[in-house]
Each structure stands twice: as structure tokens, then as C-alpha cells.
Scaffold this motif. Structure first.
Motif, PDB file in Angstrom:
ATOM      1  N   ASP A 279       0.850  -1.196   0.000  1.00 61.09           N
ATOM      2  CA  ASP A 279       0.000   0.000   0.000  1.00 61.09           C
ATOM      3  C   ASP A 279       0.885   1.245   0.000  1.00 61.09           C
ATOM      4  O   ASP A 279       1.062   1.908   1.028  1.00 61.09           O
ATOM      5  CB  ASP A 279      -0.922  -0.023   1.224  1.00 61.09           C
ATOM      6  CG  ASP A 279      -1.895   1.149   1.208  1.00 61.09           C
ATOM      7  OD1 ASP A 279      -2.097   1.733   0.126  1.00 61.09           O
ATOM      8  OD2 ASP A 279      -2.442   1.483   2.279  1.00 61.09           O
ATOM      9  N   LYS A 280       1.448   1.544  -1.179  1.00 60.22           N
ATOM     10  CA  LYS A 280       2.360   2.679  -1.290  1.00 60.22           C
ATOM     11  C   LYS A 280       1.607   3.940  -1.670  1.00 60.22           C
ATOM     12  O   LYS A 280       0.715   3.904  -2.516  1.00 60.22           O
ATOM     13  CB  LYS A 280       3.427   2.405  -2.355  1.00 60.22           C
ATOM     14  CG  LYS A 280       4.478   1.381  -1.968  1.00 60.22           C
ATOM     15  CD  LYS A 280       5.561   1.338  -3.055  1.00 60.22           C
ATOM     16  CE  LYS A 280       6.657   0.358  -2.677  1.00 60.22           C
ATOM     17  NZ  LYS A 280       7.705   0.298  -3.732  1.00 60.22           N
ATOM     18  N   HIS A 281       1.995   5.063  -1.089  1.00 59.69           N
ATOM     19  CA  HIS A 281       1.494   6.381  -1.470  1.00 59.69           C
ATOM     20  C   HIS A 281       2.699   7.224  -1.873  1.00 59.69           C
ATOM     21  O   HIS A 281       3.596   7.459  -1.052  1.00 59.69           O
ATOM     22  CB  HIS A 281       0.718   7.032  -0.317  1.00 59.69           C
ATOM     23  CG  HIS A 281      -0.588   6.356  -0.040  1.00 59.69           C
ATOM     24  ND1 HIS A 281      -1.799   6.867  -0.439  1.00 59.69           N
ATOM     25  CD2 HIS A 281      -0.860   5.170   0.572  1.00 59.69           C
ATOM     26  CE1 HIS A 281      -2.759   6.044  -0.077  1.00 59.69           C
ATOM     27  NE2 HIS A 281      -2.220   5.005   0.550  1.00 59.69           N
ATOM     28  N   VAL A 282       2.698   7.671  -3.118  1.00 61.20           N
ATOM     29  CA  VAL A 282       3.868   8.351  -3.666  1.00 61.20           C
ATOM     30  C   VAL A 282       3.520   9.816  -3.903  1.00 61.20           C
ATOM     31  O   VAL A 282       2.528  10.133  -4.583  1.00 61.20           O
ATOM     32  CB  VAL A 282       4.298   7.694  -4.999  1.00 61.20           C
ATOM     33  CG1 VAL A 282       5.573   8.356  -5.525  1.00 61.20           C
ATOM     34  CG2 VAL A 282       4.490   6.194  -4.820  1.00 61.20           C
ATOM     35  N   ALA A 283       4.316  10.697  -3.348  1.00 55.16           N
ATOM     36  CA  ALA A 283       4.102  12.133  -3.564  1.00 55.16           C
ATOM     37  C   ALA A 283       4.560  12.506  -4.971  1.00 55.16           C
ATOM     38  O   ALA A 283       5.676  12.174  -5.381  1.00 55.16           O
ATOM     39  CB  ALA A 283       4.878  12.936  -2.529  1.00 55.16           C
ATOM     40  N   VAL A 284       3.669  13.186  -5.718  1.00 55.24           N
ATOM     41  CA  VAL A 284       3.948  13.534  -7.110  1.00 55.24           C
ATOM     42  C   VAL A 284       3.634  15.006  -7.330  1.00 55.24           C
ATOM     43  O   VAL A 284       2.638  15.528  -6.801  1.00 55.24           O
ATOM     44  CB  VAL A 284       3.088  12.674  -8.073  1.00 55.24           C
ATOM     45  CG1 VAL A 284       3.321  13.095  -9.526  1.00 55.24           C
ATOM     46  CG2 VAL A 284       3.389  11.192  -7.904  1.00 55.24           C
ATOM     47  N   ARG A 285       4.497  15.669  -8.090  1.00 55.68           N
ATOM     48  CA  ARG A 285       4.218  17.027  -8.550  1.00 55.68           C
ATOM     49  C   ARG A 285       4.130  16.985 -10.071  1.00 55.68           C
ATOM     50  O   ARG A 285       5.031  16.486 -10.742  1.00 55.68           O
ATOM     51  CB  ARG A 285       5.316  18.001  -8.115  1.00 55.68           C
ATOM     52  CG  ARG A 285       5.262  18.384  -6.647  1.00 55.68           C
ATOM     53  CD  ARG A 285       6.311  19.451  -6.322  1.00 55.68           C
ATOM     54  NE  ARG A 285       6.125  20.663  -7.134  1.00 55.68           N
ATOM     55  CZ  ARG A 285       5.250  21.632  -6.850  1.00 55.68           C
ATOM     56  NH1 ARG A 285       4.472  21.538  -5.778  1.00 55.68           N
ATOM     57  NH2 ARG A 285       5.165  22.702  -7.611  1.00 55.68           N
ATOM     58  N   ASN A 286       3.029  17.502 -10.595  1.00 55.36           N
ATOM     59  CA  ASN A 286       2.861  17.510 -12.048  1.00 55.36           C
ATOM     60  C   ASN A 286       2.029  18.719 -12.466  1.00 55.36           C
ATOM     61  O   ASN A 286       0.941  18.951 -11.924  1.00 55.36           O
ATOM     62  CB  ASN A 286       2.166  16.216 -12.516  1.00 55.36           C
ATOM     63  CG  ASN A 286       1.988  16.183 -14.018  1.00 55.36           C
ATOM     64  OD1 ASN A 286       2.954  16.129 -14.765  1.00 55.36           O
ATOM     65  ND2 ASN A 286       0.731  16.232 -14.474  1.00 55.36           N
ATOM     66  N   ASN A 287       2.549  19.478 -13.397  1.00 56.10           N
ATOM     67  CA  ASN A 287       1.806  20.599 -13.986  1.00 56.10           C
ATOM     68  C   ASN A 287       1.303  21.583 -12.924  1.00 56.10           C
ATOM     69  O   ASN A 287       0.179  22.091 -13.011  1.00 56.10           O
ATOM     70  CB  ASN A 287       0.635  20.046 -14.821  1.00 56.10           C
ATOM     71  CG  ASN A 287       0.123  21.059 -15.830  1.00 56.10           C
ATOM     72  OD1 ASN A 287       0.868  21.924 -16.294  1.00 56.10           O
ATOM     73  ND2 ASN A 287      -1.157  20.955 -16.151  1.00 56.10           N
TER      74      ASN A 287
END
Length: 888
Positions: free
Chosen positions: A405-413
Motif C-alpha cells: 500500500d504505497k502512497h507516492v508524492a507527485v508534482r505535475n503541472n
């Protein structure tokens, strides 16, 4: 297609419609002549019967064939017949290699002393360019223009080649790119329903029929047009006047009654029908819909059902002509004279259905109360895996059971968010299956309008797209004032083509793709398509769900598959109040009134008036000239294939197969996508390495589908799907195998080259439903070019089995109850296949295996070369070689 010289039963007659007279073959005359009861014959078989009457020639069609079909009863003995279609429909992925083959046949016949102009379609062949546009740009008003520009840049060689074909071949027309999807264009414009063909001073009338180089050709069955998808090889033979050999099929009746409940759509219905028919088992059979429920279904509703015949396994999903058919023809701006001919001909020929008719006699029957259908999706990797919407969340949680159960921080646009398994990263309104249906498309627009008005937004990780099957769709969305609401939810027009449904979903934003790949997340696509096989939609998306266009919008708002849309809110409005799907779902009355007010016949007239002309890109392309194509040795798109190299005028005798090695061991439900992928070409794959060696940069690779005019790319791409699991090389995924007897791991292509150099023939072992999915001729062509001489499987999909025969590959079928496991086959053995030298239809073939020179196993298998004609094709090395030799 001229009426043949037969007429043994005296059925030729005149039909007067208005001021015009037509030559026809009257079924009523045959009924009286041989005392049969054609009212009991399914409508689909009545059309096939007329085809036999009209094409009777004493060679392919004989009087006994006509008697056998007219007296057909369920359970009758097998009988081979020949069917000649009225026309051929092609799309560009399968159409380009077909035209390449025709151009190559012209070269071959000239080399062998014949006339190249003999290689020419004998009746209408219409190609619609719809498979090449990709969703590179999305979520902006410029997306359509940018995608169209990139499409032309990538495909200029292919398109110039097709323009050459349009001028070099008679009876061949091309619908240019950025116009629509072939099946929707066929439904809305090309389909005649009844053909009127001049022949000297006469005009002949007969039922429209079609074979298409795309399995979803069945969509036009909704109009009462008889036809189905075939491989490109069989379509090429049909264009050259070779009838399709077939066994008189079983016909399964599917009785519908009642009406769909509020909140249910034609998509929910087709996914229910698909599940029922897959459970029933209708492979190789016609399905014919009947019952009073048909009158509650519009032609677009029927088209949604007919389109998915390949998914439920049937050859056709046929709807007879009725009043709704005539209304649709009028609505889509067909001419008054044509509609009058359709009505008069079908009523005269016992081809017009009414609610008060008794059902024909069927081989088997199913029944469905339309009122029991519920909102539905299908997935995560097969169209027949229907899940009710209320159970979609719990069903998906089983898919991700056991994954971290991974939660990955993402920055996009400019957006920041957490990404985890279950995230919907693609939401695509795509595919002719649903975009041909104004109720579904306007329903999606109405839902978008309500969502925007309640302040909802699409989640920032969702790649959205709107790719209709014709320009009429955007016309009526604009007229209804709904396009702007779809655009506010980022569902901007990206192209008029198949896009996401065939794997042309384009790249995910880099940050999102990296997060999925690096963390092995189970990402989700939701699309209004007909196919969701593993690895098809996008290489990084492991769970794919089919849904109606309104549900696609809803899942884009939700952003997750592990949400129960029937009970959980999609978000909150400006006042902080939760908004549920039921709050924004349009009522049937809203949809009906919007369709009535927004969709007009004039839209069809406008959009199809100049359908073959194309835009400025198309018109400005230089067009090669001449009867023979000028092959460019530097081209990486169009190459002359080796199918006719060193071909003698007389075929050599058939021979048994000795000393064969196993190239691959494959499981159940291996699709033509697994065998011959259509999507992106990995840089480190054999095809990628070939392109780089020929000066093509990775960003210019395009897709396997777009490269089908180049056999060098395609044979390297055979068995190269990244999700293929070859059990001969356990623990691997993709294009890997073991080279035997050394057990050296290498790519399937590299192993095939080494075997070829050593003169070793190859076999493939497979499970059930081998070759299911698209009617992809390169799945057979690539198999043959790799050196595979035989496939031994538990069962085959209809088109792929035919394609294998058409390429000179022997399809063998394990006997019932036997398979690779029960026989203890490891794939390490050497195979001896005996009995091929005296091949006959469905002959029992002996297979012996050896290890270390010692006999280890002996078993028998059935040669799935089903008819005498197929034996001839196999003997000649393939159907095209057979046709070419007939022309010398």
C-alpha cells in the motif's frame, strides 16, 4: 458484383420500386420450388441463402449448397459453402499491409509473366484511416490540432502510399485521417443495407454484405447488414474475387423483451450480453437478436451490442431490418430512393422483422429481460468480466490484494498529490462502440454539465480525452451547448479515431509514469471501448475497465477505482455539501429531449458530403504514379515483403514436419495483442534496435500498428508484447525464450534467426482461445516469417485460426481432455508431425516427440484446416499464393 450464370431454381425476377426496375433473386420462388419453409430460417441465413442463389456458378456454389441451406435445421450435418461479400471495409493498420500485399502481388505476377493490372479489387473496397492518431496532447483546446499535426508527421510515408493505392487500384477509396472511425463511418454513411449495382443495361439489387479487416466490422450488423471481421489476408483474397469458405453456422437466438431501467445504458446492456454469451459459448456461431425488446432499442443501441460480437465470441451479432432501421437511414440522411429500395426489397424478400412475427427456429436460445440490466463496468483485463457498478470497488480490491500500500508524492503541472494503486490515470471517451450512440455521448455531456455546475473537478492525475468516431458527434455536442462543459472537465477533442481503445493512449505525464513504474503501482484506465486486454491500453496501466461514456466522466471526477460510486461522494460543492453520482446522472427524459433538440439529419449531410476529400495536409501530399509502386529501399514504413519470393508456378507437394523445436509455450486466452502488439515499440526490443540501426530516433518510432507495412519491424515484434509469458522461459515477461538444446536465454526473434540458420522448423504450444481479440493478420504473418510451421493449441479464435491457414501455418488442436500438461510436454522435446503430406479437412495428425533421440511421447491432434478450400490454401503456402497462381 454481377449475378452469376446459374439460376438453377428459376429465382431470377424483377422488382419495381418507384420508376426503377431491379434484377433480384426471389427467395419466395425458391421456397415454392423446393417446398421449404423459409419463415423458420433465421434472418441471417436468409441473407446467406440469397447470396448463394445469386453467386451460383457450378464451381464455388452448387445447387446442393442452396438446397442444404434452404432446408437447414438445428443440428444438421456440417456443410461447407462459399460466401461472396458485396464489399470490403479496411482500416489503416490492417489496410496498409493489405495494400502492400496487393502491390507486391503486382510485382510477382509481372515477374511470372502475368498482367499486373489483374491484381485489382473487383468490387468496392473502402479504407478509413482511423488507427494512427495518438493522444499526445490532451486537456487543451489545441489538442486536436497538435495530435493531427503529429499524426501526419509520423505517417506521411504510409499516407502517400495509400494515396498511390487510391489512384492505382480500381474500386478502392480512402477516407482520409481525422474524419472518423471506420465502423462508425460505415454505420452512418458507407452501409447500403441493400445494394443497387449497375450491370450493363440492368441494375441488380441484393443485400449489403461486408467483410472487414477489423473484428468489430460486426457493428454494422445493427443495420441488418450481413458481415464480420476477417484477417487482412482473407480480405485481400475477397477483393480479388475469392469467396470465403465457411461451414453453415449454428445460429443462437437471443430474445430481448422489456425496456432498460432508468439509469441504465446500452453499454451496461452490451457488457451484460457479452457475459451471458461468453458463458453460453458462441464461438464460430451467428447470434441473432429477436423479440419485442428490439423495438425499444435504437439502431445506435443495437450497434453498441453488435460491435462487441468479437468480445462475446460470435461471428456476428445480427439485427434484422425493421422500422427502426428505416428511421435511422432517414435520420442519417440516406437518400429517399435508397430508403424506398431497402423497404421494398426487404419486405419482398422476407427480410423485414415485425414484433408480431413468430421467432425463427434457432440452434439454441437465450433470453434477457432488459429491465434486469444494471449499471455495469467490465474488467480488469477481459471484456466478458462484467462487474456491477455497486460491486466495482470490492472487485478491484481483490485485484490489488497482496500488493504494498504505497502512497507516492507527485508534482505535475503545478499540482501536488499522492498517487497509489487504484488511481485512475486514464479516462477516455473513445471507440465507435459507444461514440456512435448520441444518447450515450449526450448523456456524458449532461453529466459533465451538472458536475461543473456543482463545482466538481477532474482529479489532476487523470489523463482525459474525447475521441469520437465521427465529426457529427462534436456537431451535436456543440449544438446542445455541452462541449464547453466537457472541456471544463478537460475532456477536450483529441482526434477522430480509435485512440485509447487500440492502445494509442499516448504517454502519461512523465512524473506520473515514473511514479507508477518505480513503485510498481496498479494504475487504472477507464474507457468507453470494447477491449481491455492486459498491456493493450498503456504499458504502465495494469487494470483496465470498460464503461459507458457518462461513467468515464464520473470516474475521472472520482479519480480512483477503489471507490463505490453508488454510495460514496464524488466531491463537495461550493457549499461543502457532498455530491453523489445520483445527483448528477441525467434522467432518460433529459437525454431524449437533448437528442431530439440537438441531433439533425443536416449534420450527417454536411459531414459526409466530402468525406473522401481530406484536409489541406492530405491534399498537399505528393502522390506517386504508375501501376507498380516504386519501393524506397530506405523506407522504414513501407517494404516489399518476401511472401512471393522464389515462388514456383506449381506448388510443391505437402510434406510432414520433422525435427521441429518449440519456440514458445503459451497459456490460455493469449490474444493477437500478445502475439503481435499494436502499441509502442520499446527501444531495447529487437524492433527498436532495427529502427535505430536504420537511423530512426526513438521519439520517431511510432507504433507497431503504424509500422505494419514493414515486415522487418513486424517479424521482430511478433511475440514481443511486454506482458507475454512464455512458459519455456519461466520467470520472464515479454519477448524471451530459450534456444534449444543449449537452454540459452534470448529474444524470440534472435532464437528464430538461429533456428532458421540451422534449418530447424518451429512449433508453438498454447492453451485455450489462442489468438482471441483483434483480427490481426500480422499475428499469423509474423508467426510464419519467424519459421513457425505449426501451432498446437487447445482451441482457437475463429479469425486467427483462418489467418494461420492463410499463411501456410498448420493449426493443430489437442484432442478433448488433453493439453500440454496432461501429455507431460515440457517444450524441450523435438517434434515429428506426421500425416501432413496427405492432409484433408480436420484430419487426425500423429505427433511424436523425442528427447536425446529417444521417442518419449506419441499423441494425436486434429488439423484445424476445416474445409477442402483451406487444404488448397495450405498446400499453396497460403491463400494469396493460391489466388496468384489462379491468375497466371
Amino acid at each position: 458484383m454481377a449475378i452469376a450464370a446459374g439460376n438453377s431454381f428459376g429465382t431470377r425476377d424483377k422488382l419495381n420500386v418507384g420508376a426503377q426496375s431491379f434484377d433480384i433473386h426471389r427467395l419466395e420462388f425458391l421456397e415454392k420450388k423446393i417446398s421449404c419453409d423459409l419463415a423458420k430460417l433465421p434472418f441471417s441465413l436468409r441473407i446467406l441463402l440469397e447470396n448463394l442463389l445469386r453467386c451460383e456458378d457450378g464451381q464455388f456454389v452448387r445447387p446442393d449448397d442452396i438446397r442444404a441451406l434452404a432446408n437447414w435445421k438445428p443440428g444438421a450435418a456440417e456443410k461447407e459453402i462459399a460466401f461472396m461479400p458485396a464489399r470490403v471495409l479496411l482500416q489503416d493498420f490492417t489496410g496498409v499491409p493489405a495494400v502492400v500485399d496487393l502491390a507486391t502481388m503486382r510485382e510477382a505476377i509481372k515477374r511470372m509473366g502475368g498482367n499486373p493490372r489483374l491484381i485489382n479489387p473487383l468490387f468496392p473496397a473502402e479504407l478509413v484511416i482511423d488507427h494512427s492518431v495518438q493522444v499526445d496532447s490532451f486537456g487543451s483546446a489545441n489538442a486536436f490540432g497538435l495530435n493531427a499535426e503529429l499524426e501526419f508527421q509520423r505517417n506521411i510515408e504510409r499516407y502517400a502510399f495509400l494515396r498511390w493505392g487510391q489512384t492505382a487500384f480500381q474500386n478502392f477509396k480512402v477516407v482520409p485521417p481525422d474524419t472518423g472511425i471506420c465502423h462508425q463511418v460505415n454505420l452512418e454513411y458507407l452501409a447500403r443495407v441493400v445494394c443497387a449495382m449497375p450491370s450493363g443495361s440492368r441494375v441488380e439489387a441484393y443485400p449489403d454484405s461486408v467483410v472487414g479487416t477489423d473484428s468489430h466490422t460486426t457493428m454494422v450488423n445493427a443495420l441488418g447488414v450481413f458481415g464480420w471481421g476477417v484477417g487482412g489476408i482473407e480480405a485481400e483474397a475477397a477483393m480479388l474475387g475469392q469467396p470465403s469458405s465457411m461451414l453453415i453456422p449454428d445460429v443462437v437466438g437471443f430474445r430481448l423483451h422489456g425496456k432498460l431501467s432508468e439509469g441504465c445504458t446500452a453499454t451496461d446492456l452490451v457488457l451484460t450480453v457479452t457475459e451471458m454469451l461468453r458463458k453460453k459459448g458462441v464461438v464460430g456461431k451467428f447470434v441473432e437478436f429477436c423479440g419485442t425488446g428490439l423495438s425499444s432499442l435504437s439502431v445506435p443501441d443495437r450497434a453498441t451490442i453488435a460491435n462487441m460480437a468479437p468480445e462475446y465470441g460470435a461471428t456476428m451479432g445480427f439485427f434484422p431490418v425493421d422500422e427502426e432501421t428505416l428511421a435511422y437511414l432517414q435520420f442519417t440522411a440516406r437518400g429517399a430512393e435508397q430508403i424506398a429500395l431497402v423497404e421494398a426489397y426487404c419486405k419482398e424478400q422476407m427480410l423485414f422483422r415485425t414484433d408480431d412475427m413468430a421467432d425463427p427456429v434457432f440452434s439454441d436460445k437465450l433470453e434477457l429481460d432488459l429491465g434486469t440490466v444494471e449499471p455495469t463496468v467490465a474488467g480488469p483485463k477481459r471484456p466478458q468480466d462484467r462487474v456491477s457498478l455497486r460491486n466495482a470497488k470490492s472487485s478491484f480490491t481483490k485485484v490489488v490484494e497482496g500488493t504494498p500500500d504505497k502512497h507516492v508524492a507527485v508534482r505535475n503541472n503545478g499540482d501536488s498529490f499522492d498517487l497509489s494503486s487504484g488511481a485512475v490515470v486514464i479516462a477516455a471517451i473513445t471507440s465507435c462502440t459507444n461514440t456512435s450512440n448520441p444518447s450515450l455521448m449526450l448523456g456524458a455531456g449532461l453529466l459533465a454539465k451538472k458536475a461543473v455546475e456543482r463545482g466538481l473537478h477532474v482529479k489532476p492525475w487523470v489523463k482525459t480525452s474525447l475521441a469520437p468516431g465521427s465529426k457529427v458527434v462534436t456537431d451535436y455536442l456543440e449544438a446542445a451547448g455541452l462541449m464547453s462543459y466537457l472541456e471544463k472537465l478537460n475532456f477536450h477533442l483529441v482526434g477522430y479515431g480509435c485512440t485509447t481503445c487500440i492502445g494509442n493512449s499516448g504517454p502519461l505525464p512523465e512524473a506520473i509514469g515514473t511514479a507508477i513504474k518505480d513503485n510498481n503501482l496498479v494504475a487504472v484506465a477507464v474507457l468507453s471501448g470494447n477491449r481491455n486486454f492486459e498491456g493493450r491500453i498503456h504499458p504502465l496501466v495494469r487494470a483496465n475497465y470498460l464503461a459507458s461514456p457518462p461513467l468515464v466522466v464520473a470516474y475521472a471526477l472520482a479519480g480512483r477505482m477503489d471507490m463505490d460510486l453508488t454510495t460514496e461522494s464524488l466531491g463537495s460543492d461550493s457549499a461543502g455539501k457532498p455530491v453523489y453520482l445520483r445527483d448528477i446522472w441525467p434522467t432518460p427524459q433529459e437525454i431524449e429531449s437533448t437528442v431530439r433538440d440537438s441531433v439533425t439529419s443536416e449534420m450527417y449531410t454536411k459531414e459526409y458530403a466530402n468525406v473522401f476529400e481530406g484536409d489541406a495536409h492530405w491534399k498537399s501530399m505528393p502522390v506517386p504514379e504508375g501501376d507498380l509502386y516504386r519501393w524506397d529501399p530506405k523506407s522504414t514504413y513501407i517494404k516489399q515483403p518476401p511472401f512471393f519470393e522464389n515462388m514456383p508456378k506449381t506448388p510443391p507437394s505437402l510434406a510432414d514436419i520433422h525435427g521441429a523445436r518449440v519456440l514458445a509455450i503459451l497459456g490460455d486466452s493469449v490474444t493477437t495483442d500478445h502475439i503481435s502488439p499494436a502499441g509502442s515499440i520499446p527501444v531495447d526490443s529487437p524492433a527498436g534496435k532495427y529502427l535505430i540501426a536504420n537511423g530512426v530516433k526513438p521519439h520517431e518510432f511510432n507504433s507497431y500498428g503504424a509500422r505494419r507495412g514493414n515486415h522487418e519491424v513486424m517479424l521482430r515484434g511478433t511475440f514481443a508484447n511486454i506482458r507475454l509469458r512464455n512458459q519455456l522461459a519461466p520467470g520472464t515477461e515479454g519477448c524471451w525464450t530459450l534456444f534449444l538444446p543449449d537452454n540459452e536465454k534470448m529474444t524470440i526473434y534472435d532464437a528464430a534467426v538461429k533456428y532458421r540458420e540451422a534449418g530447424v522448423p518451429l512449433v508453438v504450444l498454447a492453451g485455450k482461445e489462442y489468438g482471441s481479440g483483434s483480427s490481426r493478420d500480422w499475428a499469423a504473418k509474423g508467426t510464419r516469417l519467424l519459421g513457425v510451421r505449426a501451432v498446437i493449441a487447445e482451441s482457437y479464435e475463429r479469425i486467427h485460426r483462418s489467418n494461420l491457414v492463410g499463411m501456410g501455418v498448420l493449426p493443430l488442436e489437442f484432442k478433448a481432455g488433453e493439453n500440454r500438461e496432461t501429455l507431460g510436454l515440457t517444450g524441450q522435446e523435438v517434434f515429428e508431425i506426421e500425416g501432413v503430406a496427405s492432409l484433408s479437412p480436420k484430419k487426425t495428425i500423429t505427433v511424436r516427440t523425442k528427447s536425446g533421440g529417444v521417442l518419449t511421447k506419441t499423441f494425436t491432434a486434429i488439423a484445424r484446416v476445416d474445409t477442402p478450400e483451406e487444404v488448397s490454401y495450405y498446400h499453396h503456402g497460403g491463400i494469396l499464393q493460391y489466388v496468384l497462381r489462379q491468375m497466371l
